[in-house]
Scaffold this motif. Structure first.
Motif, PDB file in Angstrom:
ATOM      1  N   ASN A  81      -2.318  10.121  -3.796  1.00 20.94           N
ATOM      2  CA  ASN A  81      -1.751  10.307  -5.141  1.00 20.94           C
ATOM      3  C   ASN A  81      -2.702  11.041  -6.083  1.00 20.94           C
ATOM      4  O   ASN A  81      -2.285  11.849  -6.913  1.00 20.94           O
ATOM      5  N   ASN A 122      -2.603  14.639  -5.063  1.00 23.44           N
ATOM      6  CA  ASN A 122      -1.276  15.218  -5.263  1.00 23.44           C
ATOM      7  C   ASN A 122      -1.121  15.796  -6.662  1.00 23.44           C
ATOM      8  O   ASN A 122      -0.596  16.896  -6.850  1.00 23.44           O
ATOM      9  N   LYS A 123      -1.564  15.033  -7.664  1.00 24.16           N
ATOM     10  CA  LYS A 123      -1.432  15.504  -9.044  1.00 24.16           C
ATOM     11  C   LYS A 123      -2.247  16.773  -9.280  1.00 24.16           C
ATOM     12  O   LYS A 123      -1.786  17.706  -9.936  1.00 24.16           O
ATOM     13  N   THR A 151      -0.616  19.657  -7.307  1.00 21.79           N
ATOM     14  CA  THR A 151       0.628  20.058  -7.965  1.00 21.79           C
ATOM     15  C   THR A 151       0.344  20.897  -9.198  1.00 21.79           C
ATOM     16  O   THR A 151       1.009  21.915  -9.440  1.00 21.79           O
ATOM     17  N   CYS A 152      -0.659  20.502  -9.971  1.00 22.72           N
ATOM     18  CA  CYS A 152      -1.047  21.252 -11.170  1.00 22.72           C
ATOM     19  C   CYS A 152      -1.563  22.638 -10.805  1.00 22.72           C
ATOM     20  O   CYS A 152      -1.137  23.644 -11.386  1.00 22.72           O
TER      21      CYS A 152
END
Length: 222
Positions: free
Chosen positions: A189, A192-193, A196-197
């Protein structure tokens, strides 16, 4: 996993898509950086020098072969995954790690990939094929690519086609960038952030830069 399973199993295909996708991301970085030389506003001198270096030296030409191999693998594996997904009544090719709903572009990678393939054919026919034909597919003098860009991007429908291609690339990257890492097993997690950014920024900046190139020629900003 055997060598055959890398290209035939569902997991192997996802891994292959991830690896080839990341290689193509690196290519996009190099390609957009080289093409950005047109904005030196020196009549194409810097751009032609950079393009000549890439086309007249054996190492970039060797990487070019690898690029086409990876591109073909990416296209074929993407097609096979799309066929497999459709046969399984819409089961997503990318595993969902806690998302409540997928974006439309993540469900439309097959369509976006097809648009990009058509765009790639147009792009190669405008620049790569004429250039390599001029060189005789050997290391040697290239055509004036800057002049070729000026001529090509003076045609309205071609500029529109390139803009559509850049838009398809943006949405393809919006999902594909982070999906490549997830397919390789990166689905923490925290990461992932961040991915993704980074993926969203990359998916906006790179296609936008590519889109500005035909627009710059068409509207005479150079």
């Amino acid at each position: 996993m055997s060598f055959k399973q890398v290209f035939t199993s569902a997991v192997g295909r996802k891994i292959t898509m991830g690896l080839t996708g990341l290689f193509l991301v690196l290519f996009l970085i190099v390609h957009v950086s080289l093409n950005a030389c047109i904005w030196a506003n020196d009549g194409g001198v810097m751009f032609d020098q950079a393009a000549h270096f890439m086309g007249a030296n054996w190492f970039p030409r060797l990487l070019e072969i690898g690029l086409f191999v990876f591109l073909i693998i990416h296209i074929v594996q993407g097609l096979m995954l799309e066929i497999s997904n459709r046969s399984k009544r819409g089961v997503a090719y990318q595993k969902n790690y806690g998302n409540r709903g997928s974006k439309w572009y993540s469900r439309s990678m097959g369509l976006l990939g097809t648009l990009l393939l058509l765009f790639l054919i147009l792009h190669l026919s405008n620049f790569w094929f004429p250039n390599r034909a001029h060189q005789g597919f050997l290391l040697g003098p290239e055509i004036d690519l800057y002049a070729r860009m000026q001529e090509t991007f003076s045609v309205g429908w071609i500029v529109i086609a390139y803009l559509i291609g850049c838009l398809a690339l943006a949405y393809h990257l919006m999902h594909g960038f982070q999906s490549a890492f997830r397919s390789l097993g990166v689905h923490n997690n925290r990461y992932n952030k961040l991915l993704t950014c980074i993926g969203k920024v990359f998916a906006i900046i790179v296609p936008l830069a590519f889109a500005m190139m035909p627009l710059s020629f068409y509207f005479g900003w150079l």
